[in-house]
Design a protein around this motif. Structure first.
Motif, PDB file in Angstrom:
ATOM      1  N   ARG A  21       0.885  -1.179   0.000  1.00  0.00           N
ATOM      2  CA  ARG A  21       0.000   0.000   0.000  1.00  0.00           C
ATOM      3  C   ARG A  21       0.919   1.223   0.000  1.00  0.00           C
ATOM      4  N   ALA A  22       0.981   1.910  -1.156  1.00  0.00           N
ATOM      5  CA  ALA A  22       1.941   3.024  -1.266  1.00  0.00           C
ATOM      6  C   ALA A  22       1.295   4.378  -0.990  1.00  0.00           C
ATOM      7  N   GLU A  23      -0.025   4.399  -0.748  1.00  0.00           N
ATOM      8  CA  GLU A  23      -0.721   5.672  -0.507  1.00  0.00           C
ATOM      9  C   GLU A  23      -0.103   6.357   0.725  1.00  0.00           C
ATOM     10  N   GLY A  24      -0.019   7.663   0.652  1.00  0.00           N
ATOM     11  CA  GLY A  24       0.502   8.405   1.803  1.00  0.00           C
ATOM     12  C   GLY A  24       2.013   8.393   1.899  1.00  0.00           C
ATOM     13  N   GLY A  25       2.674   7.861   0.870  1.00  0.00           N
ATOM     14  CA  GLY A  25       4.140   7.830   0.880  1.00  0.00           C
ATOM     15  C   GLY A  25       4.714   9.240   0.753  1.00  0.00           C
ATOM     16  N   VAL A  26       5.894   9.428   1.313  1.00  0.00           N
ATOM     17  CA  VAL A  26       6.549  10.749   1.257  1.00  0.00           C
ATOM     18  C   VAL A  26       7.606  10.716   0.153  1.00  0.00           C
ATOM     19  N   ALA A  27       7.449  11.601  -0.828  1.00  0.00           N
ATOM     20  CA  ALA A  27       8.379  11.636  -1.972  1.00  0.00           C
ATOM     21  C   ALA A  27       9.595  12.494  -1.642  1.00  0.00           C
ATOM     22  N   TRP A  28      10.729  12.117  -2.201  1.00  0.00           N
ATOM     23  CA  TRP A  28      11.992  12.849  -1.964  1.00  0.00           C
ATOM     24  C   TRP A  28      12.855  12.713  -3.205  1.00  0.00           C
ATOM     25  N   SER A  29      13.745  13.666  -3.424  1.00  0.00           N
ATOM     26  CA  SER A  29      14.772  13.473  -4.454  1.00  0.00           C
ATOM     27  C   SER A  29      16.054  14.172  -4.008  1.00  0.00           C
ATOM     28  N   GLY A  30      17.169  13.702  -4.527  1.00  0.00           N
ATOM     29  CA  GLY A  30      18.452  14.291  -4.152  1.00  0.00           C
ATOM     30  C   GLY A  30      19.503  14.058  -5.225  1.00  0.00           C
ATOM     31  N   HIS A  31      20.612  14.814  -5.090  1.00  0.00           N
ATOM     32  CA  HIS A  31      21.662  14.819  -6.120  1.00  0.00           C
ATOM     33  C   HIS A  31      22.782  13.845  -5.776  1.00  0.00           C
ATOM     34  N   ARG A  32      22.880  12.745  -6.524  1.00  0.00           N
ATOM     35  CA  ARG A  32      24.070  11.891  -6.373  1.00  0.00           C
ATOM     36  C   ARG A  32      25.244  12.610  -7.044  1.00  0.00           C
ATOM     37  N   PRO A  33      26.416  12.602  -6.423  1.00  0.00           N
ATOM     38  CA  PRO A  33      27.598  13.197  -7.079  1.00  0.00           C
ATOM     39  C   PRO A  33      28.289  12.127  -7.917  1.00  0.00           C
ATOM     40  N   THR A  34      28.107  12.186  -9.244  1.00  0.00           N
ATOM     41  CA  THR A  34      28.451  11.023 -10.067  1.00  0.00           C
ATOM     42  C   THR A  34      29.554  11.304 -11.083  1.00  0.00           C
ATOM     43  N   THR A  35      30.560  10.449 -11.066  1.00  0.00           N
ATOM     44  CA  THR A  35      31.642  10.521 -12.057  1.00  0.00           C
ATOM     45  C   THR A  35      31.308   9.547 -13.193  1.00  0.00           C
ATOM     46  N   PRO A  36      31.903   9.732 -14.375  1.00  0.00           N
ATOM     47  CA  PRO A  36      31.565   8.828 -15.482  1.00  0.00           C
ATOM     48  C   PRO A  36      32.113   7.416 -15.294  1.00  0.00           C
ATOM     49  N   ASP A  37      33.162   7.234 -14.475  1.00  0.00           N
ATOM     50  CA  ASP A  37      33.747   5.896 -14.334  1.00  0.00           C
ATOM     51  C   ASP A  37      33.312   5.199 -13.043  1.00  0.00           C
ATOM     52  N   SER A  38      32.329   5.762 -12.352  1.00  0.00           N
ATOM     53  CA  SER A  38      31.782   5.153 -11.112  1.00  0.00           C
ATOM     54  C   SER A  38      32.808   5.072  -9.984  1.00  0.00           C
ATOM     55  N   LEU A  39      33.950   5.718 -10.136  1.00  0.00           N
ATOM     56  CA  LEU A  39      34.938   5.747  -9.053  1.00  0.00           C
ATOM     57  C   LEU A  39      34.868   7.105  -8.359  1.00  0.00           C
ATOM     58  N   PRO A  40      34.960   7.140  -7.038  1.00  0.00           N
ATOM     59  CA  PRO A  40      34.982   8.436  -6.363  1.00  0.00           C
ATOM     60  C   PRO A  40      36.307   9.158  -6.601  1.00  0.00           C
ATOM     61  N   VAL A  41      36.327  10.421  -6.222  1.00  0.00           N
ATOM     62  CA  VAL A  41      37.575  11.193  -6.283  1.00  0.00           C
ATOM     63  C   VAL A  41      38.087  11.288  -4.843  1.00  0.00           C
TER      64      VAL A  41
END
Ligand code: FAD
Length: 422
Positions: free
Chosen positions: A342-362
């Motif tokens: 039952r998904a009614e009443g769910g709280v929506a959210w979004s956020g910024h992943r900090p993403t590199t093209p090679d999936s490796l962190p800096v």
């Protein structure tokens, strides 16, 4: 004259974990963030300690799936058309990262990093009284067809080659582990090493409060630029005109880190990869562990505050408004696998992943100044890799030999070679 202290730019989970390691080493640490308690990727993520995830996002064959995903307005991948031209250099590097030899190299680098996570995270949580935030029930990757499972064989083989436990299960065996799963699940893979936290916001809040109580200064301030003055003397230009000086500086500003690195004169390919989710306090179904829906690229995690259903990868820059229908669409899709949801009443959210093209962190020392350190670009794995990132930065700052070779994570990989394309 510079203070003999370290400034950590960013109060997300990576900045806080780095501050904890530096504080433990005896440094005077100041965390700077325009909104230390404000919303950020570290609050709303899926809460997974995905230490088994060593295969980069760019893999051979991905290109064939992309047009179908892009044509679906609520599909797993979106690129805002107006932003596409600015994304081109990142996309070019992303495609290059999908070559078989690159995939093998990146997987080895992620495996080396992720191999440290369990020990580093457990040590940080134990020392800060937060050990109870972590659960270790493993995770289940579920498939709607055996054919889809077979298509992913190369990725599972690569994981197994790096000592990641992955046990194939039938649909019935998956349902025995997670009775809320419906008949749409044809088969699954159980990964026992995967963990999850109670609630990533609670973890981040508690770590920040622990640091504050331990004497780490946390200041509401936006850093506009890092201005090295001399050895062990780095001036930070703050919004409002103040310009404090520090002996060392760590850039841990998530998806905004690229702005600071570029002002320092270093090229980096870092994009905001916006993700979405819905958290349902009373979902009507219970899961014991995180479930990954393989074909449709989203997950459901049983957090202490409810079931969090999330995923999606949207590239539109840091200023594009969110698209909340994506969060709702994921909650609706989850009913395919969890018929009682039952998904009614769910709280929506979004956020910024900090993403590199090679999936490796800096992770590493700045090329411009030996006392400036980079700790950003963790993409889908920032919560997972935060404690280890902090430990590695503390090792570098103390000139201790890090336990792994840090060359693959250096910002040096983004610098243009003579004669290369702009
Ligand atoms: C939908 C979704 C699901 C995810 N699921 C998972 C998961 O299950 N497991 C996992 O490991 N990861 C997951 N991630 C990724 C993870 O959330 C991020 O990689 C991680 O939170 C990044 O942490 P951070 O500290 O680098 O950045 P952030 O949490 O974004 O924090 C950066 C901070 O820097 C500050 N800042 C920005 N600019 C400046 C400036 N100029 N001066 C000072 N401060 C500044 C910001 O205010 C912010 O507080 C998910 C992400 C999303 C979006």
């Amino acid at each position: 004259m510079a203070e003999q202290s370290v400034a950590v730019i960013g109060a997300g989970i990576v900045g806080l974990a780095t501050a904890w390691h530096l504080h433990r080493d005896g440094h005077r640490v100041v965390i700077l963030d325009p909104a230390p308690e404000g919303d950020k990727a570290s609050f709303g993520n899926a809460g997974g300690i995905a230490n088994t995830e060593i295969v980069p996002a760019a893999v051979p064959g991905l290109l064939w799936k992309v047009p179908r995903w892009l044509l679906d307005p609520l599909g797993p991948l979106a690129i805002r058309p107006a932003y596409a031209p600015r994304l081109l250099p990142w996309l070019r590097a992303f495609l290059a990262a999908g070559r078989p030899a690159e995939v093998a190299r990146i997987a080895a680098a992620l495996a080396a990093l992720n191999g440290l996570i369990e020990g580093d995270l457990a040590a940080m949580l134990a020392a800060t009284g937060l050990a109870g935030e972590l659960h270790r029930p493993g995770a289940l990757t579920v498939y709607e067809s055996l054919a889809a499972r077979r298509r992913d064989e190369a990725e599972w083989s690569l994981k197994r080659a790096h000592a990641i436990a992955a046990e194939d299960l039938s649909g019935a065996e998956a349902r025995a582990l997670e009775p809320a799963l419906g008949p749409a699940v044809a088969c699954a893979v159980f990964t026992p090493q995967w963990c999850h936290v109670n609630d990533p916001k609670q973890l981040t809040d508690r770590l920040r409060e622990w640091l504050r109580a331990a004497g780490v200064a946390i200041r509401a301030a936006r850093v506009l630029a890092i201005e090295p003055q001399g050895e062990a003397d780095i001036r930070l230009a703050l919004e409002g005109g103040e310009a404090p000086r520090f002996a060392h500086v760590v850039v841990a500003a998530g998806a905004w880190s690229g702005i600071l690195a570029r002002r320092l004169g270093e090229r980096v390919l870092l994009e905001s990869e916006r993700g979405y989710n819905t958290t349902v306090a009373d979902p009507g179904v219970a899961l014991q562990r995180e479930v990954i829906f393989a074909e449709r690229k989203f997950v459901a995690t049983p957090l202490s505050i409810g079931l969090r259903i999330g995923g999606a990868a949207e590239f539109g820059g840091l200023d594009a408004p969110a698209h909340p229908r994506r969060a709702e669409a994921l909650a609706r899709l989850a009913r395919i696998y969890l018929p009682g949801l039952r998904a009614e009443g769910g709280v929506a959210w979004s956020g910024h992943r900090p993403t590199t093209p090679d999936s490796l962190p800096v992770i590493g020392r700045s090329l411009r100044h030996g006392n400036v350190f980079h700790a950003f670009g963790h993409g889908h794995l920032g919560l997972t890799q935060a404690a280890t990132t902090g430990r590695l930065i503390a090792d570098l700052l103390a000139r201790r030999e890090p336990p792994i070779d840090l060359a693959p994570y250096s910002i040096a990989r983004f610098q243009r070679r003579a004669g290369s394309r702009p």
